[in-house]
Scaffold this active site. Structure first.
Site, PDB file in Angstrom:
ATOM      1  N   ARG A 237      49.784  32.042  41.465  1.00  0.00           N
ATOM      2  CA  ARG A 237      48.517  32.505  40.903  1.00  0.00           C
ATOM      3  C   ARG A 237      47.744  31.366  40.275  1.00  0.00           C
ATOM      4  O   ARG A 237      48.322  30.503  39.597  1.00  0.00           O
ATOM      5  CB  ARG A 237      48.750  33.546  39.807  1.00  0.00           C
ATOM      6  CG  ARG A 237      48.783  34.970  40.318  1.00  0.00           C
ATOM      7  CD  ARG A 237      47.458  35.375  40.991  1.00  0.00           C
ATOM      8  NE  ARG A 237      47.538  36.684  41.581  1.00  0.00           N
ATOM      9  CZ  ARG A 237      48.034  36.955  42.792  1.00  0.00           C
ATOM     10  NH1 ARG A 237      48.495  35.989  43.576  1.00  0.00           N
ATOM     11  NH2 ARG A 237      48.049  38.190  43.252  1.00  0.00           N
ATOM     12  N   GLU A 266      38.366  32.837  42.112  1.00  0.00           N
ATOM     13  CA  GLU A 266      38.324  32.963  43.577  1.00  0.00           C
ATOM     14  C   GLU A 266      37.116  33.793  43.971  1.00  0.00           C
ATOM     15  O   GLU A 266      36.836  34.785  43.289  1.00  0.00           O
ATOM     16  CB  GLU A 266      39.623  33.594  44.097  1.00  0.00           C
ATOM     17  CG  GLU A 266      40.829  32.703  43.834  1.00  0.00           C
ATOM     18  CD  GLU A 266      42.136  33.262  44.409  1.00  0.00           C
ATOM     19  OE1 GLU A 266      42.116  34.314  45.072  1.00  0.00           O
ATOM     20  OE2 GLU A 266      43.179  32.621  44.198  1.00  0.00           O
ATOM     21  N   HIS A 285      43.843  31.292  49.480  1.00  0.00           N
ATOM     22  CA  HIS A 285      44.713  32.434  49.135  1.00  0.00           C
ATOM     23  C   HIS A 285      45.260  33.088  50.418  1.00  0.00           C
ATOM     24  O   HIS A 285      45.065  34.289  50.647  1.00  0.00           O
ATOM     25  CB  HIS A 285      43.949  33.448  48.285  1.00  0.00           C
ATOM     26  CG  HIS A 285      44.839  34.337  47.459  1.00  0.00           C
ATOM     27  ND1 HIS A 285      44.533  34.774  46.207  1.00  0.00           N
ATOM     28  CD2 HIS A 285      46.060  34.893  47.724  1.00  0.00           C
ATOM     29  CE1 HIS A 285      45.491  35.560  45.735  1.00  0.00           C
ATOM     30  NE2 HIS A 285      46.442  35.645  46.654  1.00  0.00           N
ATOM     31  N   ALA A 288      49.847  35.506  51.759  1.00  0.00           N
ATOM     32  CA  ALA A 288      50.333  36.787  52.304  1.00  0.00           C
ATOM     33  C   ALA A 288      49.697  37.115  53.646  1.00  0.00           C
ATOM     34  O   ALA A 288      49.915  38.203  54.179  1.00  0.00           O
ATOM     35  CB  ALA A 288      50.025  37.900  51.313  1.00  0.00           C
TER      36      ALA A 288
HETATM   37  P1  NAD Z   1      58.942  38.483  41.080  1.00  0.00           P
HETATM   38  O1  NAD Z   1      58.548  39.413  40.001  1.00  0.00           O
HETATM   39  O2  NAD Z   1      60.019  38.885  42.025  1.00  0.00           O
HETATM   40  O3  NAD Z   1      59.337  37.059  40.474  1.00  0.00           O
HETATM   41  C1  NAD Z   1      58.644  36.457  39.420  1.00  0.00           C
HETATM   42  C2  NAD Z   1      59.659  35.646  38.629  1.00  0.00           C
HETATM   43  O4  NAD Z   1      58.956  34.947  37.609  1.00  0.00           O
HETATM   44  C3  NAD Z   1      60.726  36.520  37.938  1.00  0.00           C
HETATM   45  O5  NAD Z   1      62.025  36.070  38.280  1.00  0.00           O
HETATM   46  C4  NAD Z   1      60.436  36.333  36.458  1.00  0.00           C
HETATM   47  O6  NAD Z   1      61.607  36.347  35.671  1.00  0.00           O
HETATM   48  C5  NAD Z   1      59.789  34.971  36.453  1.00  0.00           C
HETATM   49  N1  NAD Z   1      58.977  34.737  35.257  1.00  0.00           N
HETATM   50  C6  NAD Z   1      58.179  35.609  34.607  1.00  0.00           C
HETATM   51  N2  NAD Z   1      57.622  35.008  33.536  1.00  0.00           N
HETATM   52  C7  NAD Z   1      58.099  33.742  33.515  1.00  0.00           C
HETATM   53  C8  NAD Z   1      57.885  32.632  32.654  1.00  0.00           C
HETATM   54  N3  NAD Z   1      57.101  32.725  31.571  1.00  0.00           N
HETATM   55  N4  NAD Z   1      58.520  31.474  32.948  1.00  0.00           N
HETATM   56  C9  NAD Z   1      59.331  31.361  34.033  1.00  0.00           C
HETATM   57  N5  NAD Z   1      59.592  32.389  34.859  1.00  0.00           N
HETATM   58  C10 NAD Z   1      58.968  33.568  34.608  1.00  0.00           C
HETATM   59  O7  NAD Z   1      57.600  38.179  41.877  1.00  0.00           O
HETATM   60  P2  NAD Z   1      57.488  37.529  43.323  1.00  0.00           P
HETATM   61  O8  NAD Z   1      57.545  38.583  44.354  1.00  0.00           O
HETATM   62  O9  NAD Z   1      58.427  36.387  43.427  1.00  0.00           O
HETATM   63  O10 NAD Z   1      55.991  37.003  43.284  1.00  0.00           O
HETATM   64  C11 NAD Z   1      55.622  36.023  42.335  1.00  0.00           C
HETATM   65  C12 NAD Z   1      54.113  35.889  42.286  1.00  0.00           C
HETATM   66  O11 NAD Z   1      53.663  35.292  43.490  1.00  0.00           O
HETATM   67  C13 NAD Z   1      53.359  37.232  42.233  1.00  0.00           C
HETATM   68  O12 NAD Z   1      53.226  37.693  40.914  1.00  0.00           O
HETATM   69  C14 NAD Z   1      52.030  36.892  42.830  1.00  0.00           C
HETATM   70  O13 NAD Z   1      51.156  36.541  41.789  1.00  0.00           O
HETATM   71  C15 NAD Z   1      52.315  35.667  43.690  1.00  0.00           C
HETATM   72  N6  NAD Z   1      52.115  35.912  45.136  1.00  0.00           N
HETATM   73  C16 NAD Z   1      51.121  35.236  45.746  1.00  0.00           C
HETATM   74  C17 NAD Z   1      50.923  35.416  47.099  1.00  0.00           C
HETATM   75  C18 NAD Z   1      49.814  34.675  47.806  1.00  0.00           C
HETATM   76  O14 NAD Z   1      49.179  35.250  48.657  1.00  0.00           O
HETATM   77  N7  NAD Z   1      49.587  33.423  47.501  1.00  0.00           N
HETATM   78  C19 NAD Z   1      51.722  36.286  47.824  1.00  0.00           C
HETATM   79  C20 NAD Z   1      52.759  36.953  47.162  1.00  0.00           C
HETATM   80  C21 NAD Z   1      52.952  36.750  45.793  1.00  0.00           C
HETATM   81  C1  MLT Z   2      49.954  39.062  46.215  1.00  0.00           C
HETATM   82  O1  MLT Z   2      50.035  39.015  44.994  1.00  0.00           O
HETATM   83  O2  MLT Z   2      50.681  39.807  46.903  1.00  0.00           O
HETATM   84  C2  MLT Z   2      48.963  38.168  46.888  1.00  0.00           C
HETATM   85  O3  MLT Z   2      47.880  37.907  46.089  1.00  0.00           O
HETATM   86  C3  MLT Z   2      48.648  38.611  48.252  1.00  0.00           C
HETATM   87  C4  MLT Z   2      47.264  39.038  48.589  1.00  0.00           C
HETATM   88  O4  MLT Z   2      46.928  40.203  48.433  1.00  0.00           O
HETATM   89  O5  MLT Z   2      46.502  38.213  49.095  1.00  0.00           O
END
Ligand code: NAD
Ligand code: MLT
Length: 317
Positions: A237, A266, A285, A288
């Site tokens: 993020r 964004e 972005h 996904a």
């Molecule tokens: P998740 O909840 O499985 O994992 C997040 C991890 O972060 C957890 O293990 C949690 O303990 C840890 N965490 C929380 N606060 C923390 C802190 N202060 N310091 C260190 N660690 C901490 O989530 P996920 O499925 O792994 O996804 C993570 C993030 O990736 C999502 O929240 C989303 O914002 C982002 N994401 C982005 C895309 C994209 O399109 N770029 C796609 C999918 C997910």
């Molecule tokens: C997510 O948090 O899953 C990502 O932002 C994916 C997206 O919707 O582009």
């Protein structure tokens, strides 16, 4: 249709989702209205008679949205991060918020690995120059991941996938995640360390935390100074990494490079300092954005909306 819900459920979809999700809603008898790229008053107007709202990351679901939508029962987030939804306001208005926490994990992990290689081997930069007719072979000397250390910030679903993939390519693992057990980190072969050590020993740092008040600005100027000579990849993020500080650290040569998929604002402004630094690779972005992930999250979000109006449990699956 259980009592208490309208006979014709209107589902408003304000960010593009895969057709399979829209079909799931229509097959359940719901009326689906798509209104992509609406914001401000147009969004408030569009949502005013909606019973369900489905978004990705492009729609800010603010308190004003909940106030404008008295019949709203559920907001579905076709993806993982819910930082664009005011959860407190949803709770206050009695609206369910359901995300799709599984469907794009592999896509996000694969994009992270691709971005690490893009930065370490200057693939986008060399590509552009060759397309422009320039054979710039001698300008690029990359970094191998084999034998290097990967620092993972946030060892959740995506972080664990990235750790497994890059460990299989010969990387040693360290991780910073105060909420994960030593046992789980051990199973992955990762040493759990504090943030400073993670940054200091990492050659590549990948970020996978959600955006929360605790993680906003987590990777700031001081943190980046500890990543001296390394690369940072943020496909989690915007707002977690200080973009001005990152641009400066790479352009000053403190860090070798970075790859960024997500931004505090964004779409990214063309004035962003990240765009001026050649060794910073950017994508809009796209983490996904694979066919499989988009179909999965669209269908799973639609199924949760359908479940909500069938009086079935909304499982966030
Ligand atoms: P998740 O909840 O499985 O994992 C997040 C991890 O972060 C957890 O293990 C949690 O303990 C840890 N965490 C929380 N606060 C923390 C802190 N202060 N310091 C260190 N660690 C901490 O989530 P996920 O499925 O792994 O996804 C993570 C993030 O990736 C999502 O929240 C989303 O914002 C982002 N994401 C982005 C895309 C994209 O399109 N770029 C796609 C999918 C997910
Ligand atoms: C997510 O948090 O899953 C990502 O932002 C994916 C997206 O919707 O582009």
């Amino acid at each position: 249709m259980p009592r208490g819900f309208p006979p014709n459920v209107k589902v408003l979809v304000t960010d593009p989702i895969a057709d399979a999700g829209l079909d799931t809603l229509r097959e359940a008898g719901h009326e689906v209205e798509t209104a992509y790229d609406v914001e401000g008053d147009a969004l408030l107007d569009a949502v005013s008679d909606a019973n369900a709202l489905i978004v990705r990351s492009g729609t800010d679901v603010t308190e004003a949205v909940f106030e404008a939508a008295p019949d709203l029962v559920i907001v579905g987030r076709a993806g993982i991060g819910v930082d664009n939804i005011d959860i407190d306001a949803a709770t206050e208005h009695g609206v369910i918020v359901a995300n799709a926490p599984e469907g794009n994990v592999r896509a996000a992990a694969e994009h992270t690995v691709a971005m690490a290689f893009a930065a370490a081997r200057s693939i986008p930069q060399a590509h552009v120059r060759l397309k422009e007719g320039e054979w710039a072979k001698s300008d690029y000397l990359g970094t191998e991941v084999n034998g290097k250390t990967l620092g993972v910030v946030g060892l959740g679903r995506v972080g664990q996938e990235v750790a497994k993939k890059l460990a299989s390519l010969g990387m040693d693992l360290v991780a910073y995640d105060p909420y994960i057990s030593e046992e789980r980190a051990d199973q992955l072969g990762a040493d759990l360390v504090d943030l400073e050590e993670c940054l200091t020993v990492a050659d590549f740092l990948t970020v996978h935390v959600p955006l929360t008040p605790e993680t906003e600005g987590l990777i700031d100027e001081d943190a980046l100074a500890n990543l001296e000579g390394g690369y940072l990849v943020n496909c989690a993020r915007g707002g977690v990494v200080d973009e001005d500080a990152l641009a400066e650290a790479v352009s000053d040569g403190v860090m070798k490079g970075a790859a960024v998929d997500v931004f505090a604002e964004e779409p990214l402004s063309e004035d962003s300092p990240l765009l001026d630094v050649d060794d910073i690779v950017v994508t809009p972005h796209l983490g996904a954005s694979t066919e499989a992930a988009q179909e999965h999250v669209a269908v799973s979000t639609a199924e949760q909306v359908v479940a909500a109006f069938n009086d079935e449990p909304v499982l966030n699956a």
